[in-house]
Design a protein around this motif. Structure first.
Motif, PDB file in Angstrom:
ATOM      1  N   ARG A  73      77.054 -34.817 -20.867  1.00  0.00           N
ATOM      2  CA  ARG A  73      77.491 -34.004 -19.717  1.00  0.00           C
ATOM      3  C   ARG A  73      78.877 -34.412 -19.262  1.00  0.00           C
ATOM      4  O   ARG A  73      79.784 -33.559 -19.156  1.00  0.00           O
ATOM      5  N   LEU A  74      79.091 -35.689 -18.995  1.00  0.00           N
ATOM      6  CA  LEU A  74      80.401 -36.128 -18.504  1.00  0.00           C
ATOM      7  C   LEU A  74      81.493 -35.889 -19.537  1.00  0.00           C
ATOM      8  O   LEU A  74      82.604 -35.472 -19.188  1.00  0.00           O
ATOM      9  N   THR A  75      81.180 -36.091 -20.807  1.00  0.00           N
ATOM     10  CA  THR A  75      82.178 -35.865 -21.857  1.00  0.00           C
ATOM     11  C   THR A  75      82.604 -34.397 -21.902  1.00  0.00           C
ATOM     12  O   THR A  75      83.796 -34.087 -21.998  1.00  0.00           O
ATOM     13  N   LEU A  76      81.648 -33.480 -21.832  1.00  0.00           N
ATOM     14  CA  LEU A  76      81.982 -32.052 -21.858  1.00  0.00           C
ATOM     15  C   LEU A  76      82.788 -31.636 -20.637  1.00  0.00           C
ATOM     16  O   LEU A  76      83.759 -30.875 -20.747  1.00  0.00           O
ATOM     17  N   ILE A  77      82.391 -32.101 -19.473  1.00  0.00           N
ATOM     18  CA  ILE A  77      83.118 -31.744 -18.245  1.00  0.00           C
ATOM     19  C   ILE A  77      84.564 -32.210 -18.326  1.00  0.00           C
ATOM     20  O   ILE A  77      85.498 -31.460 -18.020  1.00  0.00           O
ATOM     21  N   MET A  78      84.769 -33.450 -18.740  1.00  0.00           N
ATOM     22  CA  MET A  78      86.130 -33.975 -18.855  1.00  0.00           C
ATOM     23  C   MET A  78      86.935 -33.202 -19.905  1.00  0.00           C
ATOM     24  O   MET A  78      88.118 -32.898 -19.698  1.00  0.00           O
ATOM     25  N   THR A  79      86.304 -32.874 -21.014  1.00  0.00           N
ATOM     26  CA  THR A  79      87.003 -32.148 -22.082  1.00  0.00           C
ATOM     27  C   THR A  79      87.418 -30.758 -21.625  1.00  0.00           C
ATOM     28  O   THR A  79      88.547 -30.311 -21.881  1.00  0.00           O
ATOM     29  N   VAL A  80      86.514 -30.050 -20.958  1.00  0.00           N
ATOM     30  CA  VAL A  80      86.825 -28.696 -20.476  1.00  0.00           C
ATOM     31  C   VAL A  80      87.976 -28.732 -19.472  1.00  0.00           C
ATOM     32  O   VAL A  80      88.903 -27.909 -19.536  1.00  0.00           O
ATOM     33  N   ILE A 208      89.566 -37.895 -25.552  1.00  0.00           N
ATOM     34  CA  ILE A 208      88.885 -38.377 -24.345  1.00  0.00           C
ATOM     35  C   ILE A 208      87.990 -39.561 -24.708  1.00  0.00           C
ATOM     36  O   ILE A 208      87.967 -40.601 -24.023  1.00  0.00           O
ATOM     37  N   SER A 209      87.279 -39.399 -25.796  1.00  0.00           N
ATOM     38  CA  SER A 209      86.410 -40.482 -26.257  1.00  0.00           C
ATOM     39  C   SER A 209      87.235 -41.693 -26.671  1.00  0.00           C
ATOM     40  O   SER A 209      86.830 -42.849 -26.446  1.00  0.00           O
ATOM     41  N   ALA A 210      88.416 -41.433 -27.277  1.00  0.00           N
ATOM     42  CA  ALA A 210      89.273 -42.540 -27.696  1.00  0.00           C
ATOM     43  C   ALA A 210      89.788 -43.337 -26.497  1.00  0.00           C
ATOM     44  O   ALA A 210      89.858 -44.574 -26.541  1.00  0.00           O
ATOM     45  N   LEU A 211      90.176 -42.637 -25.416  1.00  0.00           N
ATOM     46  CA  LEU A 211      90.635 -43.335 -24.217  1.00  0.00           C
ATOM     47  C   LEU A 211      89.539 -44.218 -23.641  1.00  0.00           C
ATOM     48  O   LEU A 211      89.784 -45.367 -23.233  1.00  0.00           O
ATOM     49  N   SER A 212      88.326 -43.694 -23.590  1.00  0.00           N
ATOM     50  CA  SER A 212      87.210 -44.492 -23.094  1.00  0.00           C
ATOM     51  C   SER A 212      86.896 -45.644 -24.051  1.00  0.00           C
ATOM     52  O   SER A 212      86.517 -46.740 -23.629  1.00  0.00           O
ATOM     53  N   PHE A 213      87.085 -45.404 -25.334  1.00  0.00           N
ATOM     54  CA  PHE A 213      86.808 -46.433 -26.341  1.00  0.00           C
ATOM     55  C   PHE A 213      87.718 -47.647 -26.155  1.00  0.00           C
ATOM     56  O   PHE A 213      87.295 -48.798 -26.356  1.00  0.00           O
ATOM     57  N   VAL A 214      89.002 -47.399 -25.759  1.00  0.00           N
ATOM     58  CA  VAL A 214      89.945 -48.514 -25.575  1.00  0.00           C
ATOM     59  C   VAL A 214      89.970 -49.007 -24.143  1.00  0.00           C
ATOM     60  O   VAL A 214      90.797 -49.856 -23.785  1.00  0.00           O
ATOM     61  N   GLY A 215      89.105 -48.468 -23.276  1.00  0.00           N
ATOM     62  CA  GLY A 215      88.988 -48.973 -21.922  1.00  0.00           C
ATOM     63  C   GLY A 215      89.858 -48.311 -20.886  1.00  0.00           C
ATOM     64  O   GLY A 215      89.926 -48.768 -19.741  1.00  0.00           O
ATOM     65  N   LEU A 216      90.551 -47.190 -21.248  1.00  0.00           N
ATOM     66  CA  LEU A 216      91.419 -46.501 -20.285  1.00  0.00           C
ATOM     67  C   LEU A 216      90.793 -45.213 -19.760  1.00  0.00           C
ATOM     68  O   LEU A 216      91.447 -44.469 -19.035  1.00  0.00           O
ATOM     69  N   GLY A 217      89.567 -44.955 -20.145  1.00  0.00           N
ATOM     70  CA  GLY A 217      88.892 -43.746 -19.689  1.00  0.00           C
ATOM     71  C   GLY A 217      87.824 -44.068 -18.673  1.00  0.00           C
ATOM     72  O   GLY A 217      88.085 -44.726 -17.655  1.00  0.00           O
ATOM     73  N   VAL A 218      86.627 -43.591 -18.924  1.00  0.00           N
ATOM     74  CA  VAL A 218      85.509 -43.769 -18.000  1.00  0.00           C
ATOM     75  C   VAL A 218      85.207 -45.257 -17.811  1.00  0.00           C
ATOM     76  O   VAL A 218      85.198 -46.030 -18.779  1.00  0.00           O
ATOM     77  N   GLN A 219      84.977 -45.646 -16.580  1.00  0.00           N
ATOM     78  CA  GLN A 219      84.685 -47.041 -16.248  1.00  0.00           C
ATOM     79  C   GLN A 219      83.234 -47.193 -15.795  1.00  0.00           C
ATOM     80  O   GLN A 219      82.656 -46.272 -15.206  1.00  0.00           O
ATOM     81  N   PRO A 220      82.609 -48.367 -16.078  1.00  0.00           N
ATOM     82  CA  PRO A 220      81.236 -48.606 -15.631  1.00  0.00           C
ATOM     83  C   PRO A 220      81.127 -48.451 -14.106  1.00  0.00           C
ATOM     84  O   PRO A 220      82.095 -48.742 -13.389  1.00  0.00           O
ATOM     85  N   PRO A 221      80.025 -47.965 -13.566  1.00  0.00           N
ATOM     86  CA  PRO A 221      78.754 -47.726 -14.278  1.00  0.00           C
ATOM     87  C   PRO A 221      78.674 -46.374 -14.995  1.00  0.00           C
ATOM     88  O   PRO A 221      77.686 -46.085 -15.637  1.00  0.00           O
ATOM     89  N   GLN A 222      79.736 -45.543 -14.862  1.00  0.00           N
ATOM     90  CA  GLN A 222      79.733 -44.284 -15.610  1.00  0.00           C
ATOM     91  C   GLN A 222      79.953 -44.561 -17.095  1.00  0.00           C
ATOM     92  O   GLN A 222      80.518 -45.603 -17.479  1.00  0.00           O
ATOM     93  N   TYR A 223      79.536 -43.646 -17.926  1.00  0.00           N
ATOM     94  CA  TYR A 223      79.813 -43.776 -19.352  1.00  0.00           C
ATOM     95  C   TYR A 223      79.809 -42.386 -20.001  1.00  0.00           C
ATOM     96  O   TYR A 223      79.111 -41.482 -19.566  1.00  0.00           O
ATOM     97  N   ASP A 224      80.644 -42.272 -21.032  1.00  0.00           N
ATOM     98  CA  ASP A 224      80.687 -41.053 -21.840  1.00  0.00           C
ATOM     99  C   ASP A 224      80.473 -41.441 -23.292  1.00  0.00           C
ATOM    100  O   ASP A 224      80.135 -42.601 -23.598  1.00  0.00           O
ATOM    101  N   LEU A 225      80.660 -40.493 -24.208  1.00  0.00           N
ATOM    102  CA  LEU A 225      80.410 -40.783 -25.610  1.00  0.00           C
ATOM    103  C   LEU A 225      81.361 -41.845 -26.150  1.00  0.00           C
ATOM    104  O   LEU A 225      80.979 -42.661 -27.011  1.00  0.00           O
ATOM    105  N   GLY A 226      82.605 -41.864 -25.676  1.00  0.00           N
ATOM    106  CA  GLY A 226      83.545 -42.894 -26.098  1.00  0.00           C
ATOM    107  C   GLY A 226      83.121 -44.270 -25.630  1.00  0.00           C
ATOM    108  O   GLY A 226      83.264 -45.262 -26.361  1.00  0.00           O
TER     109      GLY A 226
END
Length: 570
Positions: A73-80, A208-226
């Protein structure tokens, strides 16, 4: 189901819709149902896949499959949201560039070229590093970073549309910038932009997933596919199944978006299913003819040159056209025929300059800036290629009625009825049906007749026809020429007929102007042309180039045959 609906639902598009629908349903339905399993810490840590835990559990005892479903859900919302920012910003910027003054446009294109030299992900990383890491930062970073690339493609497509004859005509008729963009530019770019938009969606999903993968995207406690991919790194060698879930979901959503884009692009194509301102002018909008001058069109000492005046393309042209007169301008390609006609209509390209001692149509001063409504009523144009005159993404009806609705104040119904009558008058069969068809569904002759109908509905004083019969076969040419004569006889319209074919001009025109290398070399009456009474060698060479049917050879052969039968010499 209509033909266009059947075209839309191709196998690829159907697969894309089904897959994307499944992903969206997961994003909507799953979080309320499986959030407990996704967030709750349990003692069942690092379990392998089983019927209870399809993707096993992580080091905190959380169900990996539930976490993938929730993260969707969060990944799709951010992507859109990021895609929306890139597409809307890029579309607005790309179209605005071609509706801007020439200097602004050129500088903007150079800046865009510089901006697209940087990869989108690198630009997004820089933006995200400057701002505080988080979901909002990731959306803004990728949305803004994607604008230059989309704007550059949009500007390229808009530039092609801006040079098309139907766009130049709309601009000539005074159609506003908003309508130019929404009626002409954006619809004509729908196919490639839809493909590009879905490509951006798929790319943004990965980035979007790549940014979260390197720690510059979604921060805990939230999480996305990255974030889930990042969490799976520690157990990649011991339990690689943990990385499989988010990776597969990213692939499914990306491929589904691409399939949908291909289907929408095909459906948008009817075949498979400087802000602009006129060149600086002198004088006012109204011209007063000299005393005793009865000519409808008067051109004195016209000169047309390239930007900066380095090369003079037309020079010293004096021309007049009387009311209800058909005047032909003939000459080889590059002789200046079309440039002269476009100068009369006020439609020269931006990069060309012009000067004239006098340039008027009726009381319209074409060196000044006549009102678009006056131009639309007084001057009509018919272009050489009927295939490029009409906007291919719109049906014929709105295009043929646009002038009547915009400048004549007619209602949609009255304008449509008037155009239907005009189509019938020029020999278009089933005019009601033609109004509902796209330009490519009409033959070349039908499109040419439709152009004539659109030109005459305003009862113009002057009709400029630029090589209108070149692309037509002989039988259609005859019909078009008859339509021009009928227009002159019925409405009293003067016609400026541009052609390189002296044979056609000899059949139609009352007077002929011969041009060569940008200047007039001879003017002839219809009687002089019919009698081959010409004085200039260039005109003689044009006449000699007209095919002639030799009827004497057959007579000589027949006489020789009869003589042989009679036993005498022919």
């Amino acid at each position: 189901m209509s033909a266009r609906s059947r075209t839309l639902w191709t196998p690829g598009f159907t697969v894309g819709v089904v897959a994307m629908t499944a992903v969206v349903l997961v994003a909507i339905i799953a979080p309320p149902l499986v959030s407990a399993s996704a967030y709750r810490f349990t003692d069942a840590v690092a379990l392998p896949p089983s019927s209870e835990h399809l993707l096993g559990t992580n080091d905190f005892g959380q169900d990996n499959f539930a976490r993938v479903l929730v993260a969707t859900r969060l990944t799709l919302i951010m992507t859109v949201l990021a895609t929306f920012i890139s597409v809307l910003g890029g579309l607005a910027l790309g179209v605005a560039i071609w509706l801007s003054p020439r200097v602004v446009r050129e500088w903007s294109l150079r800046l865009l070229e510089t901006a697209v030299a940087f990869p989108t992900l690198i630009s997004a990383l820089i933006i995200a590093a400057i701002l505080l890491p988080g979901a909002t930062t990731a959306v803004l970073a990728l949305g803004i970073a994607g604008i230059p690339g989309f704007a550059r493609v949009t500007a390229n497509l808009a530039g092609r549309t801006a040079r098309a004859e139907y766009f130049l005509t709309a601009r000539f008729l005074g159609v506003g910038s908003w309508n130019l963009a929404t009626r002409h530019m954006i619809p004509s770019m729908a196919e490639p932009l839809l493909v590009l938009s879905t490509t951006i969606f798929a790319t943004v999903l990965v980035e979007i997933s790549a940014l979260s993968f390197v720690g510059l995207g979604v921060q805990p406690p939230q999480y996305d596919l990255g974030s889930l991919l990042n969490d799976s790194l520690e157990s990649l060698y011991t339990q690689p199944i943990e990385a499989l879930g988010p990776a597969v979901m990213i692939i499914i959503a990306s491929v589904a978006a691409m399939f949908i884009g291909d289907g929408l692009a095909a459906h948008a194509n009817p075949r498979s299913s400087r802000r602009w301102a006129p060149r600086p002018r002198i004088g006012g909008a109204v011209a007063v003819p000299a005393e005793g001058d009865e000519a409808l069109v008067r051109v004195r000492n016209l000169a047309v040159s390239t930007s900066g005046g380095e090369t003079e393309l037309v020079h010293g042209v004096d021309l007049h056209v009387d009311r209800a007169e058909i005047v032909g301008i003939v000459g080889e390609s590059g002789s200046g025929k079309s440039l002269t006609a476009l100068s009369v209509a006020g439609l020269l390209a931006e990069e060309l300059g012009q000067s004239a001692d006098e340039l008027r149509v009726g009381t319209l001063n074409m060196r000044g800036a006549p009102a678009p409504a006056d131009l639309a009523r007084q001057i009509a144009l018919i272009y050489q290629d009927p295939g490029t005159t009409f906007n291919p993404s719109r049906t014929m009806g709105p295009q043929l009625t646009e002038v009547l609705r915009t400048h004549m104040g007619m209602s949609k119904r009255d304008a449509r009825a008037t155009v239907v009558d005009a189509l019938a008058a020029v020999g278009v069969t089933e005019p009601e049906l033609r109004m509902k068809q796209y330009p490519h569904q009409l033959s070349g002759g039908m499109r040419q007749r439709a152009m004539i109908a659109a030109a005459v509905v305003t009862r113009p004083s002057l009709l400029i026809a630029d090589e209108p019969t070149t692309a037509l076969d002989v039988t259609v040419q005859v019909g078009v020429l008859k339509a021009f004569r009928a227009l002159r006889d019925r409405l009293g319209t003067a016609i400026l007929f541009i052609s390189h074919d002296l044979g056609v001009v000899r059949e139609l025109c009352d007077r002929v102007v011969v041009m060569r290398s940008g200047e007039i070399v001879e003017q002839l009456t219809a009687a002089q042309l019919a009698a081959d009474d010409v004085s200039h060698p260039y005109t003689r060479s044009l006449l000699d180039a007209v095919p002639q049917l030799d009827t004497t050879r057959g007579k000589r052969t027949a006489s020789a045959g009869r003589a042989a039968q009679e036993g005498r010499r022919p």
